[in-house]
Design an enzyme around this catalytic site. Structure first.
Site, short mmCIF file in Angstrom:
data_model
loop_
_atom_site.label_atom_id
_atom_site.label_comp_id
_atom_site.label_asym_id
_atom_site.label_seq_id
_atom_site.Cartn_x
_atom_site.Cartn_y
_atom_site.Cartn_z
N HIS A 25 47.90 -7.56 -7.34
CA HIS A 25 47.68 -6.90 -6.05
C HIS A 25 46.37 -6.13 -5.98
O HIS A 25 45.67 -6.15 -4.96
CB HIS A 25 48.86 -5.96 -5.75
N TYR A 31 55.40 -3.55 -1.23
CA TYR A 31 55.87 -3.48 0.15
C TYR A 31 57.33 -3.03 0.22
O TYR A 31 57.81 -2.67 1.30
CB TYR A 31 55.74 -4.83 0.85
#
Length: 284
Positions: free
Chosen positions: A106, A48
């Protein structure tokens, strides 16, 4: 606050604040506002590119670190034992903390077994209070969970009223793994915010479509991390802990489940190639 008790005894808030696609330039402001609203669980990730903003917000928010629940995730480009180990330390530095409460893989690509070994080590060293995975479909989840030393505490997957992950949820329960939703609003797809069933049910409780959708997932035992950059929406999403959906209303919402993803499946070759390409090119 309602809590999930993870398989190692750690308490995780059922409702948190996610910062996916929050501009790094305004992430600190957003997280501080979310904490001011009442959120104590913050979900970020290396990919992110806003861990620094999250860390700055947590440092200056005035809430003791032990009262916050912080999640981050190891990205594909950092897969493998050595890379993952180094990236975990970089994340802790960016987040300005000695530990995270939850550390996830992730995506299930590249050497995620090596990544998980590094995460197990971080767990035993106290750098993570719990570890788990994200986007692991039942086949890869069962494989990893069956052969690792520390069974994943959480699996964060696409979960919303249109794709309720019932079978996957039951499989996770076999391992004591908590299901967590990313995209609890399906990013507005399938007419989420104008859905007549959700609107009619919400009206009975004086709640919005979004609040009804979140409450439904929480009552199913799904941890949710809705995202918004607007304080009013943060407050709306937060105010889902003061009502309970009836059994009949739960059944009506259950019928919205299509059993299909609204986002591209990891089983698709083009999607797999997308993540492989990202994993080779990204540096986070």
């Amino acid at each position: 606050m309602e809590y999930a008790i993870l398989n190692n005894g750690v308490k995780m808030p059922m409702l948190g604040y996610g910062v996916f696609q929050v501009d790094p330039a305004e992430c600190e402001r957003c997280v501080r506002e979310a904490i001011d609203v009442g959120y104590r669980s913050i979900d970020t990730a290396q990919a992110y590119c806003n861990e620094e903003g999250v860390g700055a917000a947590l440092r200056d928010c005035g809430v003791p670190r032990e009262d916050l629940f912080l999640t981050t995730k190891v990205w594909i480009s950092n897969a493998g034992y050595e890379k993952a180990k180094a990236s975990i330390d970089r994340s802790l530095k960016r987040l300005q903390t000695d530990y995270v409460d939850l550390l996830l893989i992730h995506q299930p690509f590249s050497d995620y077994y090596g990544t998980y070994r590094a995460m197990e080590e971080a767990y035993h060293e106290g750098k993570a209070r719990a570890i788990g995975v994200s986007n692991f479909y039942p086949d890869r989840f069962i494989d990893l969970a069956s052969f690792c030393d520390v069974v994943p505490a959480v699996n964060q997957v696409e979960t919303h009223v249109f794709h309720q992950q019932r079978e996957a949820h039951e499989i996770m329960k076999e391992f004591g793994t908590q299901i967590e939703s990313w995209g609890p609003f399906a990013e507005g797809k399938n007419g989420m915010f104008t859905n007549r069933v959700l609107a009619d049910i919400g009206e009975q409780y004086g709640k919005t479509v979004a609040q009804t959708a979140l409450r439904y997932l929480i009552q199913l035992g799904v941890v949710v991390i809705p995202k918004s950059t607007h304080r009013a929406r943060m407050e709306e999403n937060w105010n889902v802990l003061d009502f309970t959906l009836s059994e009949s209303d739960m059944e009506k919402i259950a019928a919205l489940d299509t059993g299909e993803e609204v986002f591209p499946s990891h089983y698709r070759a083009d999607r797999a190639r997308f993540f492989v390409k990202r994993g080779k090119e990204d540096e986070v």
